[in-house]
Design a protein around this motif. Structure first.
Motif, PDB file in Angstrom:
ATOM      1  N   HIS A 141       0.809  -1.223   0.000  1.00 20.07           N
ATOM      2  CA  HIS A 141       0.000   0.000   0.000  1.00 20.07           C
ATOM      3  C   HIS A 141       0.840   1.271   0.000  1.00 20.07           C
ATOM      4  O   HIS A 141       0.342   2.343  -0.341  1.00 20.07           O
ATOM      5  CB  HIS A 141      -0.927   0.044   1.216  1.00 20.07           C
ATOM      6  N   ASN A 142       2.096   1.185   0.438  1.00 22.44           N
ATOM      7  CA  ASN A 142       2.936   2.376   0.560  1.00 22.44           C
ATOM      8  C   ASN A 142       4.309   2.104  -0.050  1.00 22.44           C
ATOM      9  O   ASN A 142       5.333   2.252   0.586  1.00 22.44           O
ATOM     10  CB  ASN A 142       3.068   2.781   2.038  1.00 22.44           C
ATOM     11  N   SER A 143       4.303   1.731  -1.312  1.00 23.56           N
ATOM     12  CA  SER A 143       5.525   1.317  -1.977  1.00 23.56           C
ATOM     13  C   SER A 143       6.307   2.511  -2.519  1.00 23.56           C
ATOM     14  O   SER A 143       5.765   3.342  -3.234  1.00 23.56           O
ATOM     15  CB  SER A 143       5.177   0.373  -3.125  1.00 23.56           C
ATOM     16  N   SER A 144       7.589   2.589  -2.161  1.00 22.66           N
ATOM     17  CA  SER A 144       8.454   3.647  -2.687  1.00 22.66           C
ATOM     18  C   SER A 144       8.673   3.406  -4.162  1.00 22.66           C
ATOM     19  O   SER A 144       9.088   2.330  -4.572  1.00 22.66           O
ATOM     20  CB  SER A 144       9.811   3.643  -1.967  1.00 22.66           C
ATOM     21  N   ARG A 145       8.409   4.410  -4.963  1.00 27.76           N
ATOM     22  CA  ARG A 145       8.603   4.302  -6.404  1.00 27.76           C
ATOM     23  C   ARG A 145       9.838   5.086  -6.826  1.00 27.76           C
ATOM     24  O   ARG A 145       9.951   5.559  -7.938  1.00 27.76           O
ATOM     25  CB  ARG A 145       7.365   4.801  -7.171  1.00 27.76           C
ATOM     26  N   PHE A 146      10.765   5.252  -5.900  1.00 29.93           N
ATOM     27  CA  PHE A 146      11.986   5.987  -6.167  1.00 29.93           C
ATOM     28  C   PHE A 146      13.079   5.439  -5.265  1.00 29.93           C
ATOM     29  O   PHE A 146      12.803   4.744  -4.298  1.00 29.93           O
ATOM     30  CB  PHE A 146      11.798   7.488  -5.909  1.00 29.93           C
TER      31      PHE A 146
ATOM     32  N   GLU B  23      -5.352  -1.638 -12.586  1.00 27.61           N
ATOM     33  CA  GLU B  23      -6.621  -1.547 -11.854  1.00 27.61           C
ATOM     34  C   GLU B  23      -6.445  -1.659 -10.343  1.00 27.61           C
ATOM     35  O   GLU B  23      -7.231  -1.108  -9.590  1.00 27.61           O
ATOM     36  CB  GLU B  23      -7.589  -2.628 -12.341  1.00 27.61           C
ATOM     37  N   GLU B  24      -5.443  -2.402  -9.893  1.00 31.77           N
ATOM     38  CA  GLU B  24      -5.247  -2.627  -8.456  1.00 31.77           C
ATOM     39  C   GLU B  24      -4.236  -1.675  -7.839  1.00 31.77           C
ATOM     40  O   GLU B  24      -3.859  -1.830  -6.683  1.00 31.77           O
ATOM     41  CB  GLU B  24      -4.790  -4.070  -8.224  1.00 31.77           C
TER      42      GLU B  24
ATOM     43  N   LEU C   3      -5.834  10.104 -12.307  1.00 32.12           N
ATOM     44  CA  LEU C   3      -6.092   9.565 -10.968  1.00 32.12           C
ATOM     45  C   LEU C   3      -7.166   8.483 -10.974  1.00 32.12           C
ATOM     46  O   LEU C   3      -7.311   7.762  -9.990  1.00 32.12           O
ATOM     47  CB  LEU C   3      -6.513  10.692 -10.021  1.00 32.12           C
ATOM     48  N   SER C   4      -7.920   8.373 -12.032  1.00 34.04           N
ATOM     49  CA  SER C   4      -9.072   7.470 -12.026  1.00 34.04           C
ATOM     50  C   SER C   4      -8.842   6.143 -12.719  1.00 34.04           C
ATOM     51  O   SER C   4      -9.728   5.296 -12.731  1.00 34.04           O
ATOM     52  CB  SER C   4     -10.268   8.179 -12.683  1.00 34.04           C
ATOM     53  N   LYS C   5      -7.667   5.916 -13.285  1.00 32.94           N
ATOM     54  CA  LYS C   5      -7.414   4.658 -14.014  1.00 32.94           C
ATOM     55  C   LYS C   5      -7.273   3.469 -13.074  1.00 32.94           C
ATOM     56  O   LYS C   5      -7.626   2.363 -13.413  1.00 32.94           O
ATOM     57  CB  LYS C   5      -6.174   4.790 -14.889  1.00 32.94           C
ATOM     58  N   GLY C   6      -6.727   3.699 -11.892  1.00 40.96           N
ATOM     59  CA  GLY C   6      -6.576   2.625 -10.916  1.00 40.96           C
ATOM     60  C   GLY C   6      -7.531   2.849  -9.755  1.00 40.96           C
ATOM     61  O   GLY C   6      -8.589   3.454  -9.911  1.00 40.96           O
ATOM     62  N   LEU C   7      -7.129   2.398  -8.587  1.00 41.74           N
ATOM     63  CA  LEU C   7      -7.933   2.602  -7.388  1.00 41.74           C
ATOM     64  C   LEU C   7      -7.845   4.063  -6.941  1.00 41.74           C
ATOM     65  O   LEU C   7      -6.777   4.659  -6.990  1.00 41.74           O
ATOM     66  CB  LEU C   7      -7.428   1.716  -6.248  1.00 41.74           C
ATOM     67  N   VAL C   8      -8.962   4.614  -6.506  1.00 35.47           N
ATOM     68  CA  VAL C   8      -8.948   5.971  -5.969  1.00 35.47           C
ATOM     69  C   VAL C   8      -8.962   5.896  -4.445  1.00 35.47           C
ATOM     70  O   VAL C   8      -8.190   6.556  -3.776  1.00 35.47           O
ATOM     71  CB  VAL C   8     -10.141   6.794  -6.495  1.00 35.47           C
ATOM     72  N   HIS C   9      -9.819   5.061  -3.904  1.00 36.33           N
ATOM     73  CA  HIS C   9      -9.935   4.917  -2.446  1.00 36.33           C
ATOM     74  C   HIS C   9      -9.413   3.550  -2.024  1.00 36.33           C
ATOM     75  O   HIS C   9      -9.800   2.533  -2.583  1.00 36.33           O
ATOM     76  CB  HIS C   9     -11.386   5.090  -2.012  1.00 36.33           C
ATOM     77  N   VAL C  10      -8.544   3.549  -1.040  1.00 40.76           N
ATOM     78  CA  VAL C  10      -7.975   2.318  -0.485  1.00 40.76           C
ATOM     79  C   VAL C  10      -8.280   2.336   1.005  1.00 40.76           C
ATOM     80  O   VAL C  10      -7.816   3.223   1.729  1.00 40.76           O
ATOM     81  CB  VAL C  10      -6.445   2.225  -0.724  1.00 40.76           C
ATOM     82  N   PRO C  11      -9.075   1.386   1.507  1.00 33.55           N
ATOM     83  CA  PRO C  11      -9.472   1.408   2.924  1.00 33.55           C
ATOM     84  C   PRO C  11      -8.302   1.468   3.904  1.00 33.55           C
ATOM     85  O   PRO C  11      -8.422   2.097   4.955  1.00 33.55           O
ATOM     86  CB  PRO C  11     -10.256   0.105   3.088  1.00 33.55           C
ATOM     87  N   ALA C  12      -7.175   0.884   3.556  1.00 39.67           N
ATOM     88  CA  ALA C  12      -6.023   0.852   4.475  1.00 39.67           C
ATOM     89  C   ALA C  12      -5.235   2.165   4.504  1.00 39.67           C
ATOM     90  O   ALA C  12      -4.313   2.303   5.289  1.00 39.67           O
ATOM     91  CB  ALA C  12      -5.102  -0.298   4.096  1.00 39.67           C
ATOM     92  N   ILE C  13      -5.578   3.106   3.634  1.00 40.84           N
ATOM     93  CA  ILE C  13      -4.843   4.362   3.546  1.00 40.84           C
ATOM     94  C   ILE C  13      -5.759   5.525   3.916  1.00 40.84           C
ATOM     95  O   ILE C  13      -6.831   5.671   3.340  1.00 40.84           O
ATOM     96  CB  ILE C  13      -4.275   4.594   2.121  1.00 40.84           C
ATOM     97  N   ASN C  14      -5.323   6.341   4.874  1.00 38.36           N
ATOM     98  CA  ASN C  14      -6.064   7.538   5.251  1.00 38.36           C
ATOM     99  C   ASN C  14      -5.377   8.733   4.613  1.00 38.36           C
ATOM    100  O   ASN C  14      -4.383   9.231   5.126  1.00 38.36           O
ATOM    101  CB  ASN C  14      -6.118   7.676   6.779  1.00 38.36           C
TER     102      ASN C  14
END
Length: 159
Positions: free
Chosen positions: A72-77, A111-112, A145-156
């Motif tokens: 859920h919080n993957s560093s992309r750098f 999508e995920e 912003l809309s191509k994948g998930l917008v809301h993720v329950p585990a992320i506030n």
């Protein structure tokens, strides 16, 4: 030099935080050495500097981390952190260099997955008046912003 590497979700970011805290602690002026004003000032500077270095992580993570299939919080750098010590081995500074930003994530996600956290945090953190002034409605209204998930329950995103 210390190199921290591993697969997605292995704990590289958390390990880096622990190493930085340890190095900051090691770079403190010795206690009980009859510390004068210079040592007290250095100790205060160290505490402030340590907090600033470690305080950078949430900002870097917001602009450089995203939700992936694996994490859920993957560093992309990549992050190269240099911590500077003086001749007494006291911590005196630090700088962070980022590299290999995953630029493709900005324009497409599976999508995920989703784009970088900062975009969703912007929507969650602004009031309605601020959103209106910036002509922002909701994340789903923006192609990037809309191509994948917008809301993720585990992320506030509001935190």
């Amino acid at each position: 030099a210390i190199l921290i590497s591993g697969e997605s979700g292995a704990g590289k970011t958390e390990s880096s935080k622990i190493v930085m805290k340890y190095l900051a602690m090691c770079g403190a002026p010795p206690k009980g050495s009859g510390a004068g004003s210079e040592e007290r000032r250095a100790s205060d500077t160290l505490s402030s500097l340590s907090e600033k270095v470690l305080g950078c992580n949430p900002i870097l993570e917001s602009f450089g981390n995203a939700k992936t299939v694996m994490n859920h919080n993957s560093s992309r750098f990549g992050k190269f952190t240099r911590i500077h010590f003086d001749s007494r081995n006291w911590l005196v500074g630090a700088d962070v260099v980022t590299y290999l930003l995953e630029k493709s994530r900005t324009v497409t996600q599976s999508e995920e997955e989703r784009n970088y956290h900062c975009f969703y945090q912007l929507f969650a953190g602004l009031g309605e008046e601020e959103k209106a002034a910036l002509q922002l409605t909701k994340p789903e209204a923006f192609t990037y912003l809309s191509k994948g998930l917008v809301h993720v329950p585990a992320i506030n995103d509001a935190e």
